[in-house]
Design a protein around this motif. Structure first.
Motif, mmCIF file in Angstrom:
data_model
loop_
_atom_site.group_PDB
_atom_site.id
_atom_site.type_symbol
_atom_site.label_atom_id
_atom_site.label_comp_id
_atom_site.label_asym_id
_atom_site.label_seq_id
_atom_site.Cartn_x
_atom_site.Cartn_y
_atom_site.Cartn_z
ATOM 1 N N HIS A 229 0.797 -1.224 0.000
ATOM 2 C CA HIS A 229 0.000 0.000 0.000
ATOM 3 C C HIS A 229 0.835 1.282 0.000
ATOM 4 O O HIS A 229 0.286 2.374 0.109
ATOM 5 C CB HIS A 229 -0.934 0.006 1.221
ATOM 6 N N LYS B 129 -8.122 4.721 2.900
ATOM 7 C CA LYS B 129 -9.561 4.859 2.696
ATOM 8 C C LYS B 129 -9.885 6.332 2.514
ATOM 9 O O LYS B 129 -9.426 7.184 3.262
ATOM 10 C CB LYS B 129 -10.324 4.280 3.882
ATOM 11 N N ASP B 130 -10.709 6.622 1.520
ATOM 12 C CA ASP B 130 -10.932 8.003 1.107
ATOM 13 C C ASP B 130 -11.463 8.889 2.231
ATOM 14 O O ASP B 130 -11.025 10.019 2.411
ATOM 15 C CB ASP B 130 -11.906 8.030 -0.076
ATOM 16 N N ASP C 94 -7.957 7.424 -6.262
ATOM 17 C CA ASP C 94 -7.332 6.164 -6.665
ATOM 18 C C ASP C 94 -8.077 5.606 -7.872
ATOM 19 O O ASP C 94 -9.255 5.258 -7.770
ATOM 20 C CB ASP C 94 -7.379 5.157 -5.507
ATOM 21 N N LYS D 166 -10.867 4.355 -2.319
ATOM 22 C CA LYS D 166 -9.559 4.669 -1.739
ATOM 23 C C LYS D 166 -9.036 5.996 -2.287
ATOM 24 O O LYS D 166 -9.564 6.547 -3.251
ATOM 25 C CB LYS D 166 -8.545 3.560 -2.050
#
Length: 370
Positions: free
Chosen positions: A86, A105-106, A139, A145
């Motif tokens: 990641h 995570k957004d 993303d 994300k």
């Protein structure tokens, strides 16, 4: 031999027979991108549009550099895989700044807190030691994300500390941030403390194999922290908390890298401010006092910070005051003396002490000349 190969160390080349063997292994997929790497390759176009360049391995149409040459792929930069699914390194095009890009995570708490500690007011504060966010991008691979762009940092203890004053400066900086904000990291263990190593590596280093040069061909030379100070930063705000001035400072949870704090609980609320103090004290204990002799003067501070009763630990402000009082009682010439590993033998100690004396003699001679 081509001019390109003339610049390659002999140990990075191979015989034509080995080159043929490596070519076959490559054809069979030995150096193919891993699934997590393919995700980064899929992000490459968006990142490049936004001004961030991934290493050659992740660019569209990548062809291994060792093919067609008598090169050992194990000595080629583009054979190096990223170690974290990641997180990846990149270069910001406008200024060649090395950055790290993390998938998050957004709408996560981590993104919110990262924005908070990246405000201009916070970033301009010289006592700030929270890594700042340079950019947050959508993303293209996972719609829920985001890609969080931060300055590239390296582990705080690589290269190792060499002088007593370097250890003291680390303690001072990491305590500074704890007296600044109502944001509690709750995971300020050693793995989440990094440094901006650029003062130590004026020629740079590889972002994955961090003790090699950017081209991976040589060992990366580095300078000393004592004469080229660095700045330390806390990273990873995934389980951090933010409190308003009137909010009760209590949390629940046992997540985090350090499992030793006695108050951790999923059922009984505890004070995360005092938890941070314990965790930092534990870092100082394990990274310095347990490893090196000559730092005994820090033991009263560490003992107080790791008190089993949270309410009897010093606040960050009190810990800073304790540290300043300790430093004021220490001979300043001691701070330049080398850290002695507790595991070194007597003969090693003689040799290292001799080198340290010579180094200090050169340091004072240069100062005299200036």
């Amino acid at each position: 031999m081509s001019g390109w190969l003339l610049n390659i160390p002999i140990q990075a080349t191979c015989s034509p027979e080995d080159a043929q063997m490596y070519a076959q292994w490559t054809k069979e997929g030995d150096w193919d991108l891993l699934p997590s790497e393919r995700a980064w390759s899929d992000r490459q176009s968006l990142l490049e549009e936004r001004g961030y360049i991934l290493r050659q391995r992740y660019r569209t149409g990548w062809r291994p550099s060792w093919l067609g040459h008598n090169r050992d792929p194990f000595s080629c930069e583009d054979s190096i895989i990223s170690r974290h699914d990641h997180v990846i390194d990149a270069t910001r095009r406008k200024d060649n700044l090395l950055v790290s890009i993390k998938v998050v995570k957004d709408a996560s708490n981590e993104v919110k807190i990262a924005r908070l500690v990246s405000s201009p007011q916070v970033v301009r504060n010289p006592a700030n030691h929270c890594v700042s966010v340079l950019d947050i991008l959508p993303d293209p691979v996972f719609p829920d994300k985001a890609l969080m762009v931060m300055p590239y940092l390296r582990p705080f203890n690589d290269p190792p500390f060499n002088a007593i004053g370097e250890a003291v400066e680390f303690v001072k900086q990491t305590l500074e941030v704890k007296q600044q904000y109502q944001c509690r990291n709750r995971d300020c263990a050693a793995a989440n403390i990094m440094m901006d190593g650029r003062p130590l590596y004026p020629q740079g280093h590889h972002p994955v194999e961090i003790n090699r040069t950017p081209d991976f061909l040589h060992e990366a030379p580095h300078l000393s922290r004592l004469d080229h100070p660095v700045k330390y930063y806390f990273i990873d705000f995934g389980i951090s908390s933010v409190f308003g001035e009137r909010d009760p400072p209590y949390v629940l949870g046992t997540k985090g890298r350090d499992k030793d704090p006695p108050e951790l609980s999923d059922h009984t609320p505890y004070n995360p401010f005092m938890l941070d103090i314990y965790i930092l004290g534990h870092v100082y204990q394990e990274e310095f006092i347990d490893k090196y002799s000559g730092l005994e003067f820090l033991e009263p501070l560490v003992t107080a910070m790791m008190h089993i009763q949270p309410e009897r630990r010093p606040t960050a402000e009190d810990a800073i005051l304790m540290l300043h009082n300790i430093i004021s009682s220490v001979d300043t010439t001691l701070l330049r003396w080398r850290l002695r590993s507790r595991s070194e033998s007597a003969p090693e100690r003689v040799v290292y002490d001799t080198v340290a004396v010579a180094r200090e003699g050169m340091y004072h001679l240069r100062r005299l000349v200036r």
